[in-house]
Design a protein around this motif. Sequence first.
Motif, PDB file in Angstrom:
ATOM      1  N   LEU A  32       0.823  -1.211   0.000  1.00 27.62           N
ATOM      2  CA  LEU A  32       0.000   0.000   0.000  1.00 27.62           C
ATOM      3  C   LEU A  32       0.858   1.262   0.000  1.00 27.62           C
ATOM      4  O   LEU A  32       0.552   2.241  -0.694  1.00 27.62           O
ATOM      5  CB  LEU A  32      -0.926   0.001   1.220  1.00 27.62           C
ATOM      6  N   LEU A  33       1.932   1.234   0.777  1.00 33.43           N
ATOM      7  CA  LEU A  33       2.824   2.398   0.811  1.00 33.43           C
ATOM      8  C   LEU A  33       3.439   2.653  -0.562  1.00 33.43           C
ATOM      9  O   LEU A  33       3.560   3.808  -1.008  1.00 33.43           O
ATOM     10  CB  LEU A  33       3.923   2.180   1.855  1.00 33.43           C
ATOM     11  N   GLY A  34       3.801   1.561  -1.244  1.00 31.24           N
ATOM     12  CA  GLY A  34       4.358   1.709  -2.587  1.00 31.24           C
ATOM     13  C   GLY A  34       3.357   2.316  -3.554  1.00 31.24           C
ATOM     14  O   GLY A  34       3.703   3.180  -4.378  1.00 31.24           O
ATOM     15  N   ILE A  35       2.094   1.875  -3.452  1.00 28.80           N
ATOM     16  CA  ILE A  35       1.047   2.415  -4.330  1.00 28.80           C
ATOM     17  C   ILE A  35       0.814   3.895  -4.038  1.00 28.80           C
ATOM     18  O   ILE A  35       0.682   4.719  -4.951  1.00 28.80           O
ATOM     19  CB  ILE A  35      -0.258   1.612  -4.155  1.00 28.80           C
ATOM     20  N   THR A  47      -0.210  15.049   1.353  1.00 29.76           N
ATOM     21  CA  THR A  47      -1.259  14.028   1.309  1.00 29.76           C
ATOM     22  C   THR A  47      -0.655  12.632   1.366  1.00 29.76           C
ATOM     23  O   THR A  47      -1.146  11.747   2.076  1.00 29.76           O
ATOM     24  CB  THR A  47      -2.104  14.183   0.032  1.00 29.76           C
ATOM     25  N   GLN A  48       0.429  12.432   0.595  1.00 27.59           N
ATOM     26  CA  GLN A  48       1.100  11.134   0.616  1.00 27.59           C
ATOM     27  C   GLN A  48       1.607  10.802   2.023  1.00 27.59           C
ATOM     28  O   GLN A  48       1.454   9.675   2.505  1.00 27.59           O
ATOM     29  CB  GLN A  48       2.267  11.128  -0.375  1.00 27.59           C
ATOM     30  N   PHE A  49       2.179  11.797   2.673  1.00 28.66           N
ATOM     31  CA  PHE A  49       2.700  11.590   4.023  1.00 28.66           C
ATOM     32  C   PHE A  49       1.566  11.208   4.982  1.00 28.66           C
ATOM     33  O   PHE A  49       1.699  10.280   5.787  1.00 28.66           O
ATOM     34  CB  PHE A  49       3.403  12.861   4.511  1.00 28.66           C
ATOM     35  N   ILE A  54       1.115   7.634   7.037  1.00 29.09           N
ATOM     36  CA  ILE A  54       0.986   7.570   8.495  1.00 29.09           C
ATOM     37  C   ILE A  54      -0.225   6.724   8.883  1.00 29.09           C
ATOM     38  O   ILE A  54      -0.168   5.903   9.811  1.00 29.09           O
ATOM     39  CB  ILE A  54       0.867   8.987   9.094  1.00 29.09           C
ATOM     40  N   VAL A  55      -1.342   6.898   8.163  1.00 29.83           N
ATOM     41  CA  VAL A  55      -2.559   6.122   8.445  1.00 29.83           C
ATOM     42  C   VAL A  55      -2.299   4.631   8.250  1.00 29.83           C
ATOM     43  O   VAL A  55      -2.676   3.793   9.079  1.00 29.83           O
ATOM     44  CB  VAL A  55      -3.725   6.593   7.553  1.00 29.83           C
ATOM     45  N   VAL A  56      -1.649   4.270   7.141  1.00 32.59           N
ATOM     46  CA  VAL A  56      -1.360   2.863   6.847  1.00 32.59           C
ATOM     47  C   VAL A  56      -0.432   2.270   7.905  1.00 32.59           C
ATOM     48  O   VAL A  56      -0.650   1.156   8.402  1.00 32.59           O
ATOM     49  CB  VAL A  56      -0.742   2.716   5.444  1.00 32.59           C
ATOM     50  N   ILE A  57       0.605   3.008   8.264  1.00 32.87           N
ATOM     51  CA  ILE A  57       1.565   2.510   9.261  1.00 32.87           C
ATOM     52  C   ILE A  57       0.885   2.329  10.617  1.00 32.87           C
ATOM     53  O   ILE A  57       1.075   1.313  11.299  1.00 32.87           O
ATOM     54  CB  ILE A  57       2.764   3.472   9.373  1.00 32.87           C
ATOM     55  N   ALA A  58       0.062   3.304  11.008  1.00 34.16           N
ATOM     56  CA  ALA A  58      -0.626   3.213  12.303  1.00 34.16           C
ATOM     57  C   ALA A  58      -1.580   2.023  12.336  1.00 34.16           C
ATOM     58  O   ALA A  58      -1.645   1.279  13.324  1.00 34.16           O
ATOM     59  CB  ALA A  58      -1.382   4.510  12.581  1.00 34.16           C
ATOM     60  N   ALA A  59      -2.333   1.830  11.235  1.00 32.65           N
ATOM     61  CA  ALA A  59      -3.271   0.704  11.173  1.00 32.65           C
ATOM     62  C   ALA A  59      -2.527  -0.625  11.221  1.00 32.65           C
ATOM     63  O   ALA A  59      -2.968  -1.583  11.870  1.00 32.65           O
ATOM     64  CB  ALA A  59      -4.112   0.803   9.904  1.00 32.65           C
ATOM     65  N   THR A  60      -1.390  -0.694  10.542  1.00 32.15           N
ATOM     66  CA  THR A  60      -0.604  -1.935  10.527  1.00 32.15           C
ATOM     67  C   THR A  60      -0.055  -2.250  11.912  1.00 32.15           C
ATOM     68  O   THR A  60      -0.105  -3.394  12.373  1.00 32.15           O
ATOM     69  CB  THR A  60       0.551  -1.818   9.520  1.00 32.15           C
ATOM     70  N   LEU A  61       0.467  -1.246  12.590  1.00 34.06           N
ATOM     71  CA  LEU A  61       0.988  -1.457  13.939  1.00 34.06           C
ATOM     72  C   LEU A  61      -0.110  -1.934  14.878  1.00 34.06           C
ATOM     73  O   LEU A  61       0.114  -2.812  15.724  1.00 34.06           O
ATOM     74  CB  LEU A  61       1.607  -0.161  14.471  1.00 34.06           C
ATOM     75  N   ARG A  62      -1.303  -1.388  14.707  1.00 30.08           N
ATOM     76  CA  ARG A  62      -2.422  -1.804  15.562  1.00 30.08           C
ATOM     77  C   ARG A  62      -2.779  -3.267  15.310  1.00 30.08           C
ATOM     78  O   ARG A  62      -3.053  -4.029  16.237  1.00 30.08           O
ATOM     79  CB  ARG A  62      -3.628  -0.907  15.292  1.00 30.08           C
TER      80      ARG A  62
END
Length: 306
Positions: free
Chosen positions: A273-276, A286-288, A292-300
């Motif tokens: 997802l980060l690559g996309i 916006t990319q940043f 952050i949303v993807v990383i936070a969701a993954t950590l959770r």
Amino acid sequence: MSSVDDSIDGSFAQVAAPRQSLENKIRFRPTTQVKFLLLKALAGQGSAAPDQKVRQLLDIADFSVQSKQVQILSDEYFDDADFCLQMSGAGCRVRTLGSELELTVKALTATKVFGVFKRQETSATLTLQEYQDFKQSGALPVAFQEHGIPIKGPLQLKTTIINSRTTYTMVKAAEQYLLSVDHFIAYNSDRRNRSRDFVELEIEAVNDAALQAMSGVREKIGKILNSERNFRFSTGSKYDLAVQALHLKRNPLLQDLLSDGVKLAYIGMAVSLLGIILTLPLSAGTQFGLCIVVIAATLRLVFKPH
């Protein structure tokens, strides 16, 4: 004659005067939608109290509610390495309520019928030392071995269920019942993993008049459940549910490997997802933010209890 393996020593036979009783309950679980309605009512956020909601859903408005009690129960369930108790419909539980410890052994007395549990219970209060001896030795007191429950080896702690129980005393003419709304979570023995939360309701006959009417109560509830589909009869005990939800019969090494595999899959999807996101024609801000949303969701997902 006890079916407990002779190698298990009943090392604290001094537990005094166990109490015996017959468990006679109807258990059922709500659909997801009704579960949230009940929890909302329990929290005092709805227009109706939980007992009113249940009586409305089960069409038992002719029962009067005379008292209410709220308890937090900590129930530890023990079994042997082969889960012989669970497989036979029996159970061994140590309940902590406040400062009191109570050991209860349950043996199935009738063939399981969906929603109906008939088991012989033997209970006794334990001192802290007796409880510690029991956990260390895995041996039932002699008085409890007379149930003839099938045990092949020392009992081990399998799961702890933390239960917020709201109990109502319901009366109809001479019949007296307890209606319990249980909201609980199961943990494995080392508390590393936990199940999702569950809600279960129990109707228990308290006196002889209620016992005689139980079959009629179950039939009435069964018709309502089949037509309204707000609830379904429980097909197993809370211990059965915990064994299934926590995959307790799975080899621990395999369970850890599967858990690690799921976590790696989450991380792999996050990287994709980060690559996309980085290839999309978006502003850097916006990319940043999306990253952050993807990383936070993954950590959770990776670090949440399972």
